[in-house]
Design a protein around this motif. Sequence first.
Motif, mmCIF file in Angstrom:
data_model
loop_
_atom_site.group_PDB
_atom_site.id
_atom_site.type_symbol
_atom_site.label_atom_id
_atom_site.label_comp_id
_atom_site.label_asym_id
_atom_site.label_seq_id
_atom_site.Cartn_x
_atom_site.Cartn_y
_atom_site.Cartn_z
ATOM 1 N N GLY A 114 -23.982 -47.390 -10.736
ATOM 2 C CA GLY A 114 -25.167 -47.123 -11.558
ATOM 3 C C GLY A 114 -25.942 -45.934 -11.026
ATOM 4 O O GLY A 114 -26.424 -45.091 -11.793
ATOM 5 N N PHE A 117 -26.907 -42.535 -12.901
ATOM 6 C CA PHE A 117 -28.291 -42.046 -12.871
ATOM 7 C C PHE A 117 -28.309 -40.555 -12.502
ATOM 8 O O PHE A 117 -28.989 -39.751 -13.142
ATOM 9 C CB PHE A 117 -29.082 -42.879 -11.845
ATOM 10 N N CYS A 136 -31.200 -38.358 -14.686
ATOM 11 C CA CYS A 136 -32.406 -39.186 -14.913
ATOM 12 C C CYS A 136 -33.539 -38.806 -13.962
ATOM 13 O O CYS A 136 -34.723 -38.914 -14.310
ATOM 14 C CB CYS A 136 -32.066 -40.668 -14.744
ATOM 15 N N GLN A 174 -20.665 -47.736 -18.091
ATOM 16 C CA GLN A 174 -21.692 -46.906 -17.449
ATOM 17 C C GLN A 174 -23.082 -47.526 -17.638
ATOM 18 O O GLN A 174 -23.896 -47.570 -16.717
ATOM 19 C CB GLN A 174 -21.678 -45.502 -18.061
ATOM 20 N N LEU A 232 -25.662 -48.760 -14.821
ATOM 21 C CA LEU A 232 -26.997 -48.146 -14.727
ATOM 22 C C LEU A 232 -28.099 -49.205 -14.766
ATOM 23 O O LEU A 232 -29.020 -49.189 -13.945
ATOM 24 C CB LEU A 232 -27.182 -47.143 -15.876
#
Length: 349
Positions: free
Chosen positions: A262, A266, A271, A337, A341
């Motif tokens: 995750g 990211f 992110c 995915q 995440l």
Amino acid sequence: MAGNGRQGAPEPAPRRGATRLSRVVAPALGLLLCACAAHPQSTLAPRGPVAQMELGLMGYSLLIMAGVFLAVVIPLGIVLVRCRDRGVGRPLPKQVEGHHGLEILWTAIPVLLLVFLAVPTVHDSFLLAAPAPASALQITVIGHQWWWEFDYPGLGIVTADEMHMPTGQRVELTLKSADVIHSFWVPRLGGKEETIPGQPNHMWLQANTAGTYPGQCAEFCGLSHSLMRFFVVAQSPAAFRAWAHGLQHPVVTPQSALAKQGLAVFNQFGCGRCHTIDGTPAQGKVGPNLTGLGNRAVVVAGALQNNARDLRQWIHDPGAIIPGTVMPPFSTLSAAQMKALTTYLEGLK
Ligand code: CUA
């Protein structure tokens, strides 16, 4: 009520009056019964001195206004009945137009009433405007389209959606805006205060009872204004210290293989360019700080619950939840995915 099988039946005369009465009584009863529901955002159920003081002023003003209403309506009713036109030949009552004594009297009464209203209002306004003691907990509240940021400069922590505060003590708020004018309002703790770009405002709040108090942006601020909610979590000083300590020492290292994947997602999708996670390279300031995200009860300004399903829904298509949000959709993420995440994000404690 229609379609009860009585249509077409001859209606006895007394029922017509009863039907008319029920047309008035039923809505009135409905309104009255509405008042029995729980109202978590009611100014009539204060939980702190600011809201208590404001409710006191409202009650006092209402009392004066009710007195004025009765003082006007009762004599009016008497005059309407006693002085009604009973036919020709009756002389007009004595006319009082231009009577100095009466003119002075009904100028003086409103002036006196305004003085009675002004003295406690000004008194309480000064109390509410006085800053909290220098030792008070400082919180900077920042309104964003459409979420709330809460910074605790003295504690070095930043959060979103939930403002935590200790019970039984004043908290000093500095209100700012990142974009347009918003209005910070927690009805059970105190009145509204606007967050204005470039013009910080100040207010203090105190919660006497532990609890979670919903708040709401009270100034139209764009497309998703009505979704701009937040929660104030008032907790015992010890519980508050524990909460702050948790955010000062956050869990940021992925705790499982899935969470590690995750973190890779990211980073891959950038992110961290918009979000901060304290203690990591993610230091973006556009969106909410995600440190300790897993401990929050709600996310997305209270529009969603904090669980993997809701987070997935949000990340997949944020605009479907908060129309106009700057967060772009990440609909290209595969199911694997997305699972990784959300596992990583929920693990941020
Ligand atoms: Cu922010 Cu309305």
